[in-house]
Design an enzyme around this catalytic site. Structure first.
Site, PDB file in Angstrom:
ATOM      1  N   ARG A   1     -46.943 -15.607 -49.183  1.00  0.00           N
ATOM      2  CA  ARG A   1     -46.420 -16.947 -48.938  1.00  0.00           C
ATOM      3  C   ARG A   1     -45.775 -17.031 -47.558  1.00  0.00           C
ATOM      4  O   ARG A   1     -44.960 -16.207 -47.190  1.00  0.00           O
ATOM      5  CB  ARG A   1     -45.372 -17.302 -49.992  1.00  0.00           C
ATOM      6  N   ARG A  13     -48.850 -23.093 -52.073  1.00  0.00           N
ATOM      7  CA  ARG A  13     -48.185 -21.794 -52.010  1.00  0.00           C
ATOM      8  C   ARG A  13     -48.799 -20.769 -52.944  1.00  0.00           C
ATOM      9  O   ARG A  13     -49.113 -21.080 -54.085  1.00  0.00           O
ATOM     10  CB  ARG A  13     -46.701 -21.968 -52.298  1.00  0.00           C
ATOM     11  N   ASP A  70     -44.093 -19.000 -55.331  1.00  0.00           N
ATOM     12  CA  ASP A  70     -42.809 -19.536 -54.963  1.00  0.00           C
ATOM     13  C   ASP A  70     -41.822 -18.982 -56.004  1.00  0.00           C
ATOM     14  O   ASP A  70     -42.110 -19.054 -57.195  1.00  0.00           O
ATOM     15  CB  ASP A  70     -42.971 -21.052 -55.186  1.00  0.00           C
ATOM     16  N   ASP A  80     -37.870 -19.246 -57.145  1.00  0.00           N
ATOM     17  CA  ASP A  80     -36.606 -19.965 -56.928  1.00  0.00           C
ATOM     18  C   ASP A  80     -35.545 -19.490 -57.914  1.00  0.00           C
ATOM     19  O   ASP A  80     -35.852 -19.245 -59.089  1.00  0.00           O
ATOM     20  CB  ASP A  80     -36.806 -21.474 -57.169  1.00  0.00           C
TER      21      ASP A  80
END
Ligand code: BTN
Length: 411
Positions: free
Chosen positions: A82, A91, A94, A96
């Site tokens: 990424r 992407r 990802d 988070d």
């Protein structure tokens, strides 16, 4: 040890593979993965025309500080390719931080609870699954946020059976003139076999025989790019397979039992709920455009004297789940498309006959040059309709519209 929750997302290439790799990369002695939700497919949020995401939520226990955890998440993203550029870029993966214990953090590079958490069903659905009864640091229950989430219908469960060629990439648009039009252009430009284009609504939806296809929001309007490498005469078989897949997917995801009207209409209770438009430039490409009136008010559909239109919602008395329907359709088509190319037409023809509303009936078929009346008694190995006329002649009809029927079995 702090309990935290991480959100994973991927919308490029082997999406499920990237999620698996991310879990493997994250699970280390100072960051133990203690739980993981199922994988969910979601319509990309905030953009149009991007490939759909797979999302998953992990429960972890960690000795890392929030900043060190953020660094670990970034390192796993980078290891999987990424590159962070634009906010809504496609992407590979990802990662988070959604929640970190009971902490509330507001710093330029880190917001916890994650800014999307309270609003977005693609986070709330897997989070509620992995941690039932969870509350945010301010006491709000995740379940109540989910109940209030407006985009709950754009998130659905995904599993490995959904990983076939057809639908490996599904691009979701807000509005297009016609998904078939865009799919044709993409096919000419070299798009991979199995690419699917979906639009929330079409402004110039196309039906068979030059008709307009009403495509308001709430329906499922999609086109599939295929490269079947079949003789031109055999391409109608792909149309039969696509209409069977549509009918089977409706049956799997609702309590309805659809029937098929030659060549490709899908009927529920004698009313049309779905149609198919095949466009092809053999042998290079074939586009199968499928329109299903899912959550559409019948008043928004054109009135036709025979086979009036209806929608799944009208037939069910409640709304239907478009995402589950789409995935069930693509899964089934993957299977039957492989079968046509590998073993030939027999299996498809048998399935079509079993669901047919046309065979065994006295019909009137309009072709480009004439109207033929008689008993529709079978389809041949290319999907052409076989009709015995009242005068006893056998006719083979490759393209046409069944415009009339009288009682079953009356020649
Ligand atoms: C029919 O006349 O029965 C065929 C209708 C096909 C409609 C679908 S909706 C998605 C795709 N895009 C189009 O413009 N048409 C097909």
């Amino acid at each position: 040890m702090v309990r935290a929750f991480l959100g994973l997302g991927s919308n490029v290439g082997d999406r499920a593979g990237y999620l698996r790799e991310a879990v493997r990369g994250l699970d280390t002695p100072d960051l133990r993965v203690t739980g993981r939700s199922g994988v969910y497919e979601t319509v990309p949020w905030g953009v149009t025309g991007q490939a759909m995401y797979l999302n998953q939520v992990l429960a972890v226990e960690t000795t890392l500080s929030p900043k060190a955890l953020l660094g670990r998440c970034r390192a796993v993203e980078a290891a999987l390719g990424r590159v962070r550029r634009e906010r809504w870029d496609p992407r590979t993966v990802d990662v988070d931080i959604l929640l970190y214990g009971d902490s509330t953090i507001r710093e330029p590079d880190l917001t916890v609870p994650h800014a999307d958490l309270a609003r977005r069903a693609f986070v709330l659905v897997p989070l509620a699954e992995v941690a039932p009864g969870l509350r945010l640091p301010d006491g709000t229950a995740v379940d109540s946020l989910l109940a209030a989430s407006p985009d709950r219908g754009s998130v659905w469960r995904w599993d490995d059976a959904d990983a076939g060629t057809i639908g490996h990439e599904v691009r979701w648009y807000d509005t297009l003139p016609s998904t078939n039009e865009l799919a044709r252009r993409e096919a000419e430009a070299g798009a991979a076999e199995g690419t699917v284009i979906v639009a929330e609504q079409q402004t110039a939806g196309r039906g068979r025989l030059g008709r307009v296809w009403a495509s308001p929001p709430g329906g499922l309007w999609l086109s599939i790019i295929l490269r079947p490498n079949l003789a031109a005469a055999q391409t109608p078989l792909v149309g039969l397979a696509a209409s069977i897949a549509t009918a089977a997917a409706i049956e799997e995801t609702t309590a309805l039992h659809p029937r098929l009207k030659w060549p490709n209409d899908v009927l529920v209770g004698g009313r049309k709920v779905a149609g198919l438009l095949l466009e092809t430039r053999p042998p290079a490409w074939l586009v199968a455009g499928i329109g299903v009136n899912v959550n559409v008010a019948p008043e928004a559909l054109p009135s036709r004297p025979r086979y009036p239109a209806t929608s799944l919602a009208a037939a069910l008395g409640r709304s239907a789940d478009r995402g589950r329907l789409l995935r069930a359709l693509l899964r089934r088509l993957n299977r039957d498309y492989d079968e046509i190319r590998g073993r030939g037409a027999d299996g498809i023809l048998a399935q079509w006959r079993a669901r047919s509303e046309t065979l065994g009936r006295a019909v009137q078929v309009s072709t480009a040059s004439e109207t033929i009346e008689g008993l529709a008694y079978d389809v041949d190995e290319t999907g052409a309709l076989l009709v015995r006329t009242h005068g006893g002649a056998d006719r083979r009809i490759v393209a046409g519209d069944v415009t009339g029927e009288v009682e079953a079995g009356v020649p």
